[in-house]
Design a protein around this motif. Sequence first.
Motif, PDB file in Angstrom:
ATOM      1  N   LYS A 327       1.065  -1.102   0.011  1.00  0.00           N
ATOM      2  CA  LYS A 327      -0.041   0.007   0.102  1.00  0.00           C
ATOM      3  C   LYS A 327       0.916   1.272   0.170  1.00  0.00           C
ATOM      4  CE  LYS A 327      -2.448  -1.328   3.621  1.00  0.00           C
ATOM      5  NZ  LYS A 327      -1.764  -2.523   3.845  1.00  0.00           N
ATOM      6  N   THR A 328       1.890   1.419  -0.801  1.00  0.00           N
ATOM      7  CA  THR A 328       2.770   2.411  -0.944  1.00  0.00           C
ATOM      8  C   THR A 328       2.055   3.101  -2.164  1.00  0.00           C
ATOM      9  OG1 THR A 328       4.193   0.903  -2.350  1.00  0.00           O
ATOM     10  CG2 THR A 328       4.962   1.541  -0.176  1.00  0.00           C
ATOM     11  N   THR A 329       0.997   4.022  -1.838  1.00  0.00           N
ATOM     12  CA  THR A 329       0.154   4.678  -2.768  1.00  0.00           C
ATOM     13  C   THR A 329       0.937   5.720  -3.593  1.00  0.00           C
ATOM     14  OG1 THR A 329      -0.385   6.246  -1.157  1.00  0.00           O
ATOM     15  CG2 THR A 329      -1.923   4.591  -1.196  1.00  0.00           C
ATOM     16  N   LEU A 330       2.091   6.248  -3.041  1.00  0.00           N
ATOM     17  CA  LEU A 330       3.010   7.167  -3.850  1.00  0.00           C
ATOM     18  C   LEU A 330       3.818   6.433  -5.176  1.00  0.00           C
ATOM     19  CD1 LEU A 330       4.712   8.900  -1.223  1.00  0.00           C
ATOM     20  CD2 LEU A 330       3.261   9.921  -2.684  1.00  0.00           C
ATOM     21  N   ARG A 331       3.977   5.037  -5.001  1.00  0.00           N
ATOM     22  CA  ARG A 331       4.475   4.210  -5.984  1.00  0.00           C
ATOM     23  C   ARG A 331       3.811   2.910  -5.793  1.00  0.00           C
ATOM     24  NH1 ARG A 331       6.172   5.303 -11.012  1.00  0.00           N
ATOM     25  NH2 ARG A 331       8.270   4.161 -11.558  1.00  0.00           N
ATOM     26  N   PRO A 332       2.417   2.761  -6.550  1.00  0.00           N
ATOM     27  CA  PRO A 332       1.761   1.348  -6.293  1.00  0.00           C
ATOM     28  C   PRO A 332       2.939   0.375  -6.540  1.00  0.00           C
ATOM     29  CG  PRO A 332       0.729   2.976  -7.475  1.00  0.00           C
ATOM     30  CD  PRO A 332       1.895   3.408  -7.432  1.00  0.00           C
ATOM     31  N   THR A 333       2.641  -0.909  -5.777  1.00  0.00           N
ATOM     32  CA  THR A 333       3.721  -1.990  -5.922  1.00  0.00           C
ATOM     33  C   THR A 333       2.996  -3.301  -5.697  1.00  0.00           C
ATOM     34  OG1 THR A 333       5.493  -0.402  -5.278  1.00  0.00           O
ATOM     35  CG2 THR A 333       5.856  -2.941  -5.060  1.00  0.00           C
ATOM     36  N   THR A 334       3.497  -4.206  -6.425  1.00  0.00           N
ATOM     37  CA  THR A 334       2.692  -5.629  -6.316  1.00  0.00           C
ATOM     38  C   THR A 334       3.666  -6.665  -6.222  1.00  0.00           C
ATOM     39  OG1 THR A 334       0.560  -5.036  -7.107  1.00  0.00           O
ATOM     40  CG2 THR A 334       1.130  -7.297  -7.139  1.00  0.00           C
TER      41      THR A 334
END
Length: 391
Positions: A327-334
Amino acid sequence: PAEGEPLVIVGTGLAGYNLAREFRKLDETTPLVMITGDDGTFYSKPLLSASLTHGKTPQQLATASAEDMARELNAEILVRTHVNDIDTESKILTLVPENGSHSAGLRYGRLVLATGAGCRPLPAIDGDGGARLFRINSLGDYHRFRTALVGRRKVLLLGAGLIGCEFANDLIQAGYRVEMVDPVDWPLASLLPEAAGRDLQRTLEGAGVRFHGNSRVTALERRGAGIRARLDNGETLEADIALAALGLQANTGLAEAAGLETGLGITVDRRLRTSDADIYALGDCAEVDGHQLYFVAPLMACARALAKTLAGEPGDVYYGAIPVAVKTTLRPTTVCPPPAGAEGSWRIESSEDGVRAEFRDGDGHLLGFALTGAAIAAREELTAECAPLME
Ligand code: FAD
């Protein structure tokens, strides 16, 4: 189980409550008792590291009280009550209420352990600043941290793993200054290859987070109303308050004391059975067929499978590939990490817009992947292709 003896679930986190919901879809009448050491509030734990930006209070995160849940589930819910012994021979639990009243015995027909995971013990840190170091693993912890943050500006964050990165992302957008310290080279190093970790690091730093990699906090001292941290590279950092996000460890103590088999978690097979035929486990406390995962998606799969088994339609749980949205909304990561010890290598495509990293074995089979920025659009396609965790 003998007639009339209840199904007992220890734990009212997402594992306990979701199992109870799934069970009640299939069986409306078997007596159900749930026991929890906390107040039994239903809430989504993942929101704890993504709610400061939006100014969410603990009350706003609480979706239902224990009373609401008891009504919905046609269950008796014993709150602020600790189970501190399981007698597997006589099938009796020893309950210790927090209010100081006498301990009591409770007979179970079948028992489910959904006791979750606790924060890993802190590494040795010198100094008197420990009281200003917070950890967040429950709604109560979130409340305490949020209260302590009032009037503060700068947060020292220990740990750049999944939860640490999410808190950095949340705190910086909520207007705090953040110093993040971790012995690893790049954020999320245990899950992301370097290119993807650096991509996330650049974004967090661009937003103002100061990342101190390859460093450990060796001392934490009070300094006025704040703290001063000493790092093993000699640097010192000052902050108002500190937050540790150093990983979780399964709560297995109760199971161990009862003589159940445990490993990293409570050992269960794909039917979620422990080494005792009438005791099951799921969620963060359980190691399911060798997989210890601290995520919601696998516990939901376990809740559905176990509900069926408990309702008389025995079936196994199945884990496919399990991608996790950080949930790093500044840089979406999956990230869908390759299984521990998997042989293969990362293939990386990197651009301004994001990183697409695929972990493939020698024959080209996809065993895991990591995506940042615009590359997260490939999540479904790669999940479909990726090798499942279970056959
Ligand atoms: P818990 O929620 O820990 O519940 C354990 C329950 O057991 C509690 O009710 C406790 O009171 C009770 N209990 C324990 N021992 C006893 C005892 N002896 N007697 C009585 N009661 C007892 N996962 C994701 O998939 N995506 C995310 O984005 C994500 N973000 C997260 C962010 C944070 C900050 C944290 C902490 C976790 C995050 N997770 C995420 C993980 C996810 O939240 C957990 O996997 C999940 O909530 C675990 O639920 P659980 O019911 O197994 O455990």
